[in-house]
Design a protein around this motif. Structure first.
Motif, PDB file in Angstrom:
ATOM      1  N   THR A  35       0.808  -1.212   0.000  1.00  0.00           N
ATOM      2  CA  THR A  35       0.000   0.000   0.000  1.00  0.00           C
ATOM      3  C   THR A  35       0.843   1.263   0.000  1.00  0.00           C
ATOM      4  N   HIS A  36       2.115   1.154   0.260  1.00  0.00           N
ATOM      5  CA  HIS A  36       2.987   2.324   0.294  1.00  0.00           C
ATOM      6  C   HIS A  36       3.539   2.558  -1.111  1.00  0.00           C
ATOM      7  N   LEU A  37       3.040   3.602  -1.747  1.00  0.00           N
ATOM      8  CA  LEU A  37       3.452   3.921  -3.119  1.00  0.00           C
ATOM      9  C   LEU A  37       4.074   5.301  -3.163  1.00  0.00           C
ATOM     10  N   LEU A  65      -2.929   6.415  -9.802  1.00  0.00           N
ATOM     11  CA  LEU A  65      -3.930   5.416  -9.470  1.00  0.00           C
ATOM     12  C   LEU A  65      -5.240   6.085  -9.049  1.00  0.00           C
ATOM     13  N   GLN A  66      -5.129   7.183  -8.310  1.00  0.00           N
ATOM     14  CA  GLN A  66      -6.313   7.940  -7.905  1.00  0.00           C
ATOM     15  C   GLN A  66      -7.026   8.497  -9.139  1.00  0.00           C
ATOM     16  N   VAL A 124     -12.057   0.662  -6.067  1.00  0.00           N
ATOM     17  CA  VAL A 124     -11.535   0.871  -7.429  1.00  0.00           C
ATOM     18  C   VAL A 124     -11.699   2.337  -7.809  1.00  0.00           C
ATOM     19  N   GLU A 125     -12.869   2.890  -7.542  1.00  0.00           N
ATOM     20  CA  GLU A 125     -13.143   4.277  -7.917  1.00  0.00           C
ATOM     21  C   GLU A 125     -12.326   5.275  -7.095  1.00  0.00           C
ATOM     22  N   LYS A 126     -11.823   4.845  -5.961  1.00  0.00           N
ATOM     23  CA  LYS A 126     -10.935   5.695  -5.160  1.00  0.00           C
ATOM     24  C   LYS A 126      -9.477   5.502  -5.570  1.00  0.00           C
TER      25      LYS A 126
END
Length: 106
Positions: free
Chosen positions: A8-10, A18-19, A53-55
């Protein structure tokens, strides 16, 4: 407080992309006047997963993103990823030139 893991750390730039992808998927759903429930049913996942997904959350599997795109009739868009790769093509050309010049030596 949730624990951050490597999955989760990007880097910020990737998290932002991604957002944006999630926002684009949501916009496509809204343009089609479809509910999250309809997409979840078609993508064979939960409404909560469609929301993630939408977030643009990184904890959602890529396969799930693809199923949601398929439900929106946008699955072919995945083929556009890495289609235009100027850096890769330049590196490939350099390697080909090195091989061609190296094969002349005898």
């Amino acid at each position: 407080m949730s624990k951050q893991t490597m999955s989760t750390h990007l880097p910020r730039a990737i998290a932002k992309k991604l957002q944006i992808t999630g926002e684009q998927i949501k916009a496509a759903r809204l343009r089609r006047n479809l509910t999250m429930e309809q997409i979840a049913d078609r993508a064979q996942c939960s409404v909560l997963t469609v929301s993630k997904v939408e977030k643009g959350l990184p904890t959602v599997a890529m396969g799930t993103y693809l199923r949601v795109l398929y439900a929106l009739q946008l699955a072919d868009d995945i083929e556009l990823l890495a289609k235009n790769d100027p850096l890769g093509r330049d590196l490939q050309d350099i390697a080909l030139r090195k091989r061609a010049s190296g094969s002349r030596r005898q």
